[in-house]
Design a protein around this motif. Structure first.
Motif, PDB file in Angstrom:
ATOM      1  N   ASP A   1     -35.759  14.724  19.273  1.00  0.00           N
ATOM      2  CA  ASP A   1     -34.760  14.370  18.251  1.00  0.00           C
ATOM      3  C   ASP A   1     -33.353  14.319  18.824  1.00  0.00           C
ATOM      4  O   ASP A   1     -32.924  15.199  19.484  1.00  0.00           O
ATOM      5  CB  ASP A   1     -34.427  15.456  17.313  1.00  0.00           C
ATOM      6  CG  ASP A   1     -34.145  15.178  15.862  1.00  0.00           C
ATOM      7  OD1 ASP A   1     -33.529  13.597  15.963  1.00  0.00           O
ATOM      8  OD2 ASP A   1     -34.229  15.541  15.187  1.00  0.00           O
TER       9      ASP A   1
ATOM     10  N   SER B   1     -30.962  13.756  17.429  1.00  0.00           N
ATOM     11  CA  SER B   1     -29.800  14.230  16.458  1.00  0.00           C
ATOM     12  C   SER B   1     -29.302  15.731  17.111  1.00  0.00           C
ATOM     13  O   SER B   1     -28.288  16.187  16.715  1.00  0.00           O
ATOM     14  CB  SER B   1     -30.366  14.343  15.028  1.00  0.00           C
ATOM     15  OG  SER B   1     -31.197  15.246  14.972  1.00  0.00           O
ATOM     16  N   LEU B   2     -30.186  16.422  17.918  1.00  0.00           N
ATOM     17  CA  LEU B   2     -29.897  17.645  18.510  1.00  0.00           C
ATOM     18  C   LEU B   2     -28.557  17.586  19.428  1.00  0.00           C
ATOM     19  O   LEU B   2     -27.870  18.351  19.373  1.00  0.00           O
ATOM     20  CB  LEU B   2     -31.169  18.029  19.147  1.00  0.00           C
ATOM     21  CG  LEU B   2     -32.345  18.633  18.244  1.00  0.00           C
ATOM     22  CD1 LEU B   2     -33.267  18.913  19.190  1.00  0.00           C
ATOM     23  CD2 LEU B   2     -32.053  19.732  17.243  1.00  0.00           C
TER      24      LEU B   2
ATOM     25  N   THR C   1     -26.351  14.972  19.313  1.00  0.00           N
ATOM     26  CA  THR C   1     -25.241  14.693  18.573  1.00  0.00           C
ATOM     27  C   THR C   1     -24.745  16.021  17.875  1.00  0.00           C
ATOM     28  O   THR C   1     -23.625  16.142  17.692  1.00  0.00           O
ATOM     29  CB  THR C   1     -26.199  13.715  17.349  1.00  0.00           C
ATOM     30  OG1 THR C   1     -26.590  12.716  17.830  1.00  0.00           O
ATOM     31  CG2 THR C   1     -24.759  13.237  16.470  1.00  0.00           C
ATOM     32  N   ALA C   2     -25.644  16.756  17.362  1.00  0.00           N
ATOM     33  CA  ALA C   2     -25.297  18.180  16.860  1.00  0.00           C
ATOM     34  C   ALA C   2     -24.570  18.991  17.763  1.00  0.00           C
ATOM     35  O   ALA C   2     -23.497  19.553  17.619  1.00  0.00           O
ATOM     36  CB  ALA C   2     -26.276  18.837  16.150  1.00  0.00           C
ATOM     37  N   ALA C   3     -24.932  19.073  18.949  1.00  0.00           N
ATOM     38  CA  ALA C   3     -24.233  19.717  20.175  1.00  0.00           C
ATOM     39  C   ALA C   3     -22.815  19.280  20.392  1.00  0.00           C
ATOM     40  O   ALA C   3     -21.864  19.847  20.612  1.00  0.00           O
ATOM     41  CB  ALA C   3     -25.027  19.702  21.574  1.00  0.00           C
ATOM     42  N   ALA C   4     -22.717  17.854  20.292  1.00  0.00           N
ATOM     43  CA  ALA C   4     -21.530  17.141  20.552  1.00  0.00           C
ATOM     44  C   ALA C   4     -20.564  17.625  19.582  1.00  0.00           C
ATOM     45  O   ALA C   4     -19.437  17.714  19.642  1.00  0.00           O
ATOM     46  CB  ALA C   4     -21.669  15.542  20.821  1.00  0.00           C
ATOM     47  N   ASP C   5     -21.105  17.792  18.254  1.00  0.00           N
ATOM     48  CA  ASP C   5     -20.175  18.065  17.279  1.00  0.00           C
ATOM     49  C   ASP C   5     -19.869  19.431  17.090  1.00  0.00           C
ATOM     50  O   ASP C   5     -18.693  19.595  16.826  1.00  0.00           O
ATOM     51  CB  ASP C   5     -21.256  17.994  15.995  1.00  0.00           C
ATOM     52  CG  ASP C   5     -20.210  17.906  14.539  1.00  0.00           C
ATOM     53  OD1 ASP C   5     -19.478  17.063  14.309  1.00  0.00           O
ATOM     54  OD2 ASP C   5     -20.651  18.842  13.820  1.00  0.00           O
ATOM     55  N   LEU C   6     -20.541  20.086  17.815  1.00  0.00           N
ATOM     56  CA  LEU C   6     -20.310  21.680  18.185  1.00  0.00           C
ATOM     57  C   LEU C   6     -19.580  21.688  19.261  1.00  0.00           C
ATOM     58  O   LEU C   6     -19.793  22.939  20.076  1.00  0.00           O
ATOM     59  CB  LEU C   6     -21.451  22.570  17.886  1.00  0.00           C
ATOM     60  CG  LEU C   6     -21.943  22.485  16.461  1.00  0.00           C
ATOM     61  CD1 LEU C   6     -23.430  23.042  16.613  1.00  0.00           C
ATOM     62  CD2 LEU C   6     -21.225  23.416  15.509  1.00  0.00           C
ATOM     63  N   TYR C   7     -18.826  21.007  19.847  1.00  0.00           N
ATOM     64  CA  TYR C   7     -17.702  21.080  20.781  1.00  0.00           C
ATOM     65  C   TYR C   7     -18.438  21.187  22.239  1.00  0.00           C
ATOM     66  O   TYR C   7     -17.664  21.478  23.258  1.00  0.00           O
ATOM     67  CB  TYR C   7     -16.711  22.397  20.658  1.00  0.00           C
ATOM     68  CG  TYR C   7     -16.365  22.477  19.316  1.00  0.00           C
ATOM     69  CD1 TYR C   7     -15.246  21.615  18.910  1.00  0.00           C
ATOM     70  CD2 TYR C   7     -16.698  23.367  18.487  1.00  0.00           C
ATOM     71  CE1 TYR C   7     -14.680  21.421  17.819  1.00  0.00           C
ATOM     72  CE2 TYR C   7     -16.423  23.415  17.088  1.00  0.00           C
ATOM     73  CZ  TYR C   7     -15.388  22.380  16.735  1.00  0.00           C
ATOM     74  OH  TYR C   7     -14.978  22.423  15.575  1.00  0.00           O
ATOM     75  N   ALA C   8     -19.635  20.696  22.526  1.00  0.00           N
ATOM     76  CA  ALA C   8     -20.283  20.509  23.720  1.00  0.00           C
ATOM     77  C   ALA C   8     -20.007  19.395  24.444  1.00  0.00           C
ATOM     78  O   ALA C   8     -20.325  18.348  23.842  1.00  0.00           O
ATOM     79  CB  ALA C   8     -21.964  20.913  23.507  1.00  0.00           C
TER      80      ALA C   8
ATOM     81  N   PRO D   1     -20.766  16.443  27.273  1.00  0.00           N
ATOM     82  CA  PRO D   1     -22.061  15.818  27.509  1.00  0.00           C
ATOM     83  C   PRO D   1     -22.975  16.907  28.333  1.00  0.00           C
ATOM     84  O   PRO D   1     -23.856  17.003  28.628  1.00  0.00           O
ATOM     85  CB  PRO D   1     -21.632  14.603  28.066  1.00  0.00           C
ATOM     86  CG  PRO D   1     -20.305  14.082  27.447  1.00  0.00           C
ATOM     87  CD  PRO D   1     -19.591  15.492  27.068  1.00  0.00           C
TER      88      PRO D   1
ATOM     89  N   ARG E   1     -27.555  23.057  27.723  1.00  0.00           N
ATOM     90  CA  ARG E   1     -27.806  24.035  26.809  1.00  0.00           C
ATOM     91  C   ARG E   1     -29.005  23.407  25.847  1.00  0.00           C
ATOM     92  O   ARG E   1     -29.651  24.304  25.229  1.00  0.00           O
ATOM     93  CB  ARG E   1     -26.355  24.407  26.133  1.00  0.00           C
ATOM     94  CG  ARG E   1     -26.660  25.790  25.242  1.00  0.00           C
ATOM     95  CD  ARG E   1     -26.498  26.907  26.021  1.00  0.00           C
ATOM     96  NE  ARG E   1     -26.560  28.093  25.137  1.00  0.00           N
ATOM     97  CZ  ARG E   1     -27.531  28.773  24.854  1.00  0.00           C
ATOM     98  NH1 ARG E   1     -28.713  28.558  25.426  1.00  0.00           N
ATOM     99  NH2 ARG E   1     -27.239  30.015  24.019  1.00  0.00           N
ATOM    100  N   VAL E   2     -28.959  22.180  25.683  1.00  0.00           N
ATOM    101  CA  VAL E   2     -30.125  21.848  24.786  1.00  0.00           C
ATOM    102  C   VAL E   2     -30.919  20.867  25.146  1.00  0.00           C
ATOM    103  O   VAL E   2     -32.221  21.237  25.140  1.00  0.00           O
ATOM    104  CB  VAL E   2     -29.077  20.827  23.595  1.00  0.00           C
ATOM    105  CG1 VAL E   2     -29.959  20.288  22.619  1.00  0.00           C
ATOM    106  CG2 VAL E   2     -28.214  21.749  22.902  1.00  0.00           C
TER     107      VAL E   2
ATOM    108  N   LEU F   1     -34.974  22.061  26.319  1.00  0.00           N
ATOM    109  CA  LEU F   1     -36.063  21.414  25.478  1.00  0.00           C
ATOM    110  C   LEU F   1     -37.097  20.604  26.515  1.00  0.00           C
ATOM    111  O   LEU F   1     -38.251  20.179  26.210  1.00  0.00           O
ATOM    112  CB  LEU F   1     -35.555  20.580  24.381  1.00  0.00           C
ATOM    113  CG  LEU F   1     -34.951  21.552  23.273  1.00  0.00           C
ATOM    114  CD1 LEU F   1     -34.026  20.757  22.385  1.00  0.00           C
ATOM    115  CD2 LEU F   1     -36.246  22.319  22.433  1.00  0.00           C
TER     116      LEU F   1
END
Ligand SMILES: Nc1ncnc2c1ncn2[C@@H]1O[C@H](COP(=O)(O)OP(=O)(O)OP(=O)(O)O)[C@@H](O)[C@H]1O
Ligand SMILES: [Mg+2]
Lengths: 362, 276
Positions: B175, B177-178, B180-187, B189, B195-196, B200
């Protein structure tokens, strides 16, 4: 009294595609969202709600216009540099991490010390009442629990602004009602600005400090729930939120206090203020529960014949065909003082209180 | 409603290919043709006599013989060295290629790149072998370098598509969006990848690497063309031996290779099944 502005969206447009496939998902959208506010974007599917959130989060960049956070331009910043977090519609929890690791992810990426991460995670687990599941994998918890984890994960870094994209739409009715109350509680407790997306008008009315009603990429009206419900600016807004009647009329005069409109019956009524020009045809809207049915036809603003009576427990709905052939629905509370024994075929008068009538533009 | 559902099922039964006369016979015959020789080979690798046709009793004699044969030892070592390197390099390259073809906005020539990555699956191996032979021969002459590098490069090249396919499949299932979520949480690229995406993607990468390893280990044609003198891998050594005398020692080596391949392929299957 008014809190300072948290997010300022200024004349933002967003175009997808090129050439003849080009399509504006947002057109000239402007809105100021204040600190500590529970702000809701409400509109039908495809109206651009998600697009506006994605622009604020930084997943998309505006085609034109500016977005500011506390007065600082952020439209050029990548998402990981914006103090804005999102609760995604599908939650997007990391399946390879535990509940606690998910919640701590944002803090970990900000390189916070381990002790601080631990204590914030513990605090968040308590806030969403998930302490007992901290070491579970996220695919081993229920949908409602995933929803809480998503919320806790987005709240943990204590963002300036929290974006919530229809976070409750996947939950069943009862869970949804419970989460609505919890969301509101968390917003008050944390003091974080919430920008909440929904296409459920009831949810918007009960939870929000202010609502922006959107349609086809534009914001039609911004206001408090009572503003939006009682004083809709557009036909679309009136229709989208609750049931309503539309009546044709002609604007006689208008000023900042209110306006006078001549109805098809020839009677004139007072309405709320409007920008429409005098001597032009206008539509006015009135909610079914804002009309009173009376016997005295001379005192009535409109008259018509009852065509249908629908009893629904607490209320009765009377469908009335006006002399102008327009259709009108009046709602009468069955336990209230108003007369409710009108029969089909009977002629009735309809009376309005001047403050409930509202001129709407198309 | 019930009728609507019943109709296609009946139709399926009536026209089912499985019910055609002779289908079972053909299927069994194909299966036998495919597996009987292999089973016989494995069986005779345990023969105690030196005949390929006469069964004289059960023993591990030929396995010991192969084990103690220094040429076999050398070839095995070489095979492993090449296969390990080829698997490593091709997996790294395939991972980058898979990220490039799934995690970027569609760009011009993406399909062309996709086709080019999979080229070794479609071009006859002998063509690639001859082409590599010509190029490498020129380089060998110009530089005088005769080392293992050529074999490693060749193996890496033809292993890339095999490593690429499972990695790409895994990425496409993942997905976005995972991230996207990581980027949203300050990760950033890179950290989002570490980490994500990577954790996976790991089962896909492992499967890709093992597949590449098996493919490299079993290769004959390209190795035969590219190798310099004295650079025999296990398969090319076997080919060389078969031209002279066929001893049950070959059966033993082939059986051992088969065992390794079957083991790795089963592992790949397990990894991919467990993590979905
Ligand atoms: N990446 C994209 N490319 C092209 N068109 C897009 C893209 N993203 C959104 N759109 C279009 O923009 C419009 C607004 O989409 P958006 O997702 O913002 O709607 P929404 O209000 O969130 O709807 P919903 O309630 O269904 O989620 C839609 O017509 C959609 O098809
Ligand atoms: Mg949406």
């Amino acid at each position: 009294m008014a809190d300072p502005v948290a997010i300022s969206v200024n004349q933002v447009s967003k175009k997808f595609g090129h050439g003849k496939d080009a399509f504006f998902a947002l057109e000239q959208v402007s809105v100021d969202i204040r600190e500590n506010e529970f702000f809701t974007l409400l509109g039908p599917s495809g109206c651009g709600k998600t697009t506006l959130l994605r622009l604020i989060a930084g997943f998309e960049h505006p085609t034109t216009g500016h977005i500011q956070l506390r007065g600082e331009e952020i439209s050029h910043l990548p998402p990981f540099k914006r103090p804005v977090n999102t609760v995604f519609q599908n939650y997007a929890l990391f399946p390879h991490l535990t509940v606690a690791e998910n919640i701590g992810f944002g803090l970990e990426m900000q390189d916070k010390p381990a002790a601080e991460i631990d204590s914030t995670v513990a605090e968040m687990l308590q806030l969403v009442q998930m302490e007992s599941l901290r070491d579970r994998r996220t695919d081993q918890i229920s949908g409602g629990q995933q929803q809480r984890v998503a919320l806790a994960r987005a709240l943990a870094p204590h963002p300036r602004v929290l974006l919530l994209d229809e976070p409750l739409s996947a939950l069943d009715y009862k869970l949804r009602k419970g989460m609505q109350i919890e969301l509101k509680r968390m917003q008050l407790e944390t003091g974080i600005t919430f920008i909440f997306v929904t296409h459920d008008q009831e949810e918007a009315l009960t939870m929000s400090d202010r609502i922006a009603v959107m349609n086809k990429g534009r914001i039609l009206q911004i206001g408090s729930p009572t503003d939006i419900y009682d004083r809709p600016s557009h036909r679309f807004v009136a229709d989208f939120i609750g049931d309503t009647n539309f009546l044709d009329g002609e604007l006689i005069e208008a000023n900042s206090e209110g306006a006078v409109v001549r109805l098809s019956s020839g009677k004139t009524v007072k309405t709320g203020p409007t920008d429409a020009a005098a001597n032009t045809p206008v539509s006015i809207t009135v909610r079914p529960e804002q009309a009173v049915l009376i016997e005295d036809l001379d005192a009535a603003d409109l008259q018509g014949t009852v065509t249908n009576v629908m009893y629904s427990g607490t209320d009765s709905h009377f469908h009335i065909e006006l002399t102008s052939k327009e259709e009108f629905v009046a709602k009468v509370q069955n336990a209230g003082p108003a007369r409710r024994d009108w029969q089909t075929g009977q002629t009735v008068g309809i009376k309005f209180h001047s403050h409930v009538l509202q001129v709407v533009s198309d | 409603m019930a009728n609507l559902h019943a109709a296609p099922v009946n139709k399926g039964k009536l026209f089912s290919i499985y019910k055609l006369p002779g289908f079972t016979f053909i299927a069994v015959a194909c299966f036998l043709m495919l597996y009987a020789p292999i089973l016989i080979l494995v069986g005779y690798s345990f023969n105690s006599g030196s005949s390929l046709a006469l069964w004289e009793g059960l023993s591990l004699r030929w396995y010991f013989a192969a084990w103690e044969n220094e040429t076999v030892q050398g070839a095995t070592l070489l095979s492993l060295v090449i296969a390990l390197q080829a698997a490593l390099y091709s997996t790294v390259l395939a991972t980058m290629a898979a990220l490039g073809t799934t995690r970027t906005r569609p760009f011009r020539g993406q399909t062309a790149i996709y086709t080019m990555i999979n080229q070794p699956l479609m071009v006859p191996e002998i063509v690639t072998a001859v082409a590599l032979l010509i190029v490498f021969a020129t380089i060998k002459q110009a530089t005088g370098y005769q080392g293992l590098g050529f074999l490693v490069i060749a193996h890496t090249a033809f292993c890339i598509p095999f490593a690429y396919l499972p990695i790409r499949a895994r990425l496409e299932d993942m997905d976005t969006s995972l991230e996207t979520a990581a980027a949203d949480l300050y990760a950033t690229p890179w950290r989002s990848f570490r980490r994500v995406t990577l954790p996976l993607l790991w089962p896909g990468i492992l499967a890709g690497a093992m597949l590449a390893f098996v493919i490299s280990l079993d290769d004959v044609v390209i190795t035969e063309f590219v190798k310099s003198a004295g650079q025999d891998t296990l398969p090319t050594y076997m080919l060389g031996q078969l031209r002279r005398v066929i001893t049950p020692e070959m059966n033993a080596i082939a059986s051992a290779l088969l065992a390794v391949s079957v083991l790795l392929v089963s592992l790949i299957f397990l990894i991919n099944r467990k993590k979905t």
